[in-house]
Write a protein that holds these residues in place. Structure first.
Motif, PDB file in Angstrom:
ATOM      1  N   LYS A 103       0.831  -1.208   0.000  1.00  0.00           N
ATOM      2  CA  LYS A 103       0.000   0.000   0.000  1.00  0.00           C
ATOM      3  C   LYS A 103       0.865   1.257   0.000  1.00  0.00           C
ATOM      4  O   LYS A 103       0.609   2.218  -0.737  1.00  0.00           O
ATOM      5  CB  LYS A 103      -0.919  -0.013   1.222  1.00  0.00           C
ATOM      6  N   LYS A 104       1.901   1.247   0.815  1.00  0.00           N
ATOM      7  CA  LYS A 104       2.813   2.389   0.903  1.00  0.00           C
ATOM      8  C   LYS A 104       3.515   2.623  -0.424  1.00  0.00           C
ATOM      9  O   LYS A 104       3.676   3.773  -0.871  1.00  0.00           O
ATOM     10  CB  LYS A 104       3.845   2.126   2.006  1.00  0.00           C
ATOM     11  N   GLN A 107       1.044   4.052  -2.977  1.00  0.00           N
ATOM     12  CA  GLN A 107       0.788   5.452  -2.646  1.00  0.00           C
ATOM     13  C   GLN A 107       1.965   6.348  -3.043  1.00  0.00           C
ATOM     14  O   GLN A 107       1.791   7.540  -3.304  1.00  0.00           O
ATOM     15  CB  GLN A 107       0.517   5.604  -1.147  1.00  0.00           C
ATOM     16  N   SER A 108       3.148   5.744  -3.113  1.00  0.00           N
ATOM     17  CA  SER A 108       4.357   6.483  -3.501  1.00  0.00           C
ATOM     18  C   SER A 108       4.584   6.445  -5.006  1.00  0.00           C
ATOM     19  O   SER A 108       5.691   6.703  -5.486  1.00  0.00           O
ATOM     20  CB  SER A 108       5.576   5.901  -2.776  1.00  0.00           C
ATOM     21  N   HIS A 141      -5.682  -0.278  -8.357  1.00  0.00           N
ATOM     22  CA  HIS A 141      -4.746   0.680  -8.957  1.00  0.00           C
ATOM     23  C   HIS A 141      -4.388   0.300 -10.388  1.00  0.00           C
ATOM     24  O   HIS A 141      -3.309   0.624 -10.885  1.00  0.00           O
ATOM     25  CB  HIS A 141      -3.495   0.807  -8.080  1.00  0.00           C
TER      26      HIS A 141
END
Length: 261
Positions: A103-104, A107-108, A141
């Protein structure tokens, strides 16, 4: 492996230093403050590969060290760097089932459609490892849901082969082609049957899998059910074939039409 290590040692010998070694160790042990301090020192790099072809970034996602990963990202770690096996940070997070790390990374702005040397995306790795949450995240995504790897395996085929019914459901919800076959003409329901996964077979049958398809050798789904030795899978398929048959209907088997990447 020796030549691979030599390759990395040769290219990085003049660059790899004690701070890099300490950074790698700090990430392995989840020492967040130490990671931050080392990154602030000149020469310590989040993505420099060691003699085995792994970096602090790759170790962080492999071990699920989310706090260390956050620090590495805050210091501008390059997410396109791959390890010695050609796997990106997102591939590794998916492979090792670390949802928060994945997830991180997403998001990046980490690319979700990057393929490894086998033609697999992070979604392929999530499907093989059985991580439904990571698979869902990647689908949300816009990861290509039906992309096939070098063997013709799509994420759905991998999840079926590894008996992950929940991942099969996620992928089908996001439009995966239920009747896609690999280079040997094997469909998801065939692979799930061979893996003795009654739950995956049930999902695929309920979602409309073609039970009349045959592989490149002319084997149908019942052949794979017999290979598995699972009476439960055989019963499921027998009932499904009976239910889907009309009285007096002549059953014709058809070869799976392979769809390339």
């Amino acid at each position: 492996m020796k030549s691979l290590k030599a390759k990395f040692r040769k290219s990085d010998a003049h660059e790899w230093n004690k701070n890099d070694e300490r950074l790698l160790a700090a990430v392995e042990h989840g020492e967040v403050d130490k990671v931050a301090a080392l990154l602030a020192k000149k020469g310590a790099s989040a993505v420099k590969l060691d003699s085995e072809g792994k970096s602090a970034l790759h170790v962080a996602v492999t071990r699920g060290q989310i706090e260390c990963l956050s620090v590495l990202l805050a210091h501008g770690a390059d997410l396109s760097v791959t390890d010695a096996s050609g796997l990106s940070a997102l591939h590794l997070a998916a492979k090792h089932n670390h949802q928060e790390c994945a997830k991180k990374l997403v998001q990046s702005k980490c690319a979700v459609d990057t393929v490894d040397a086998s033609g697999r995306t992070a979604l392929h790795h999530a499907a093989a490892s059985g991580s439904a949450p990571v698979a869902l995240l990647l689908c949300e995504h816009k990861s290509p849901v039906s992309l096939q790897d070098a063997e013709g395996l799509s994420p759905l085929l991998l999840s079926a082969r590894h008996a992950h019914a929940d991942v099969c459901s996620v992928l089908l919800d996001w439009g995966a082609d239920i009747n896609t076959c690999d280079h040997n003409g094997r469909t998801a329901v065939m692979l799930a049957s061979e893996s003795s996964s009654g739950s995956a077979v049930e999902v695929l049958v309920q979602r409309g899998a073609d039970l009349r398809a045959v592989d490149s050798l002319g084997h149908d789904v019942m052949h794979y059910a017999k290979l598995s030795g699972s009476s439960h899978v055989k019963s499921l398929l027998t009932a499904a074939l009976h239910t889907h048959s009309e009285p007096g209907e002549k059953h014709t088997l058809k070869a799976c039409s392979h769809q390339g990447r």
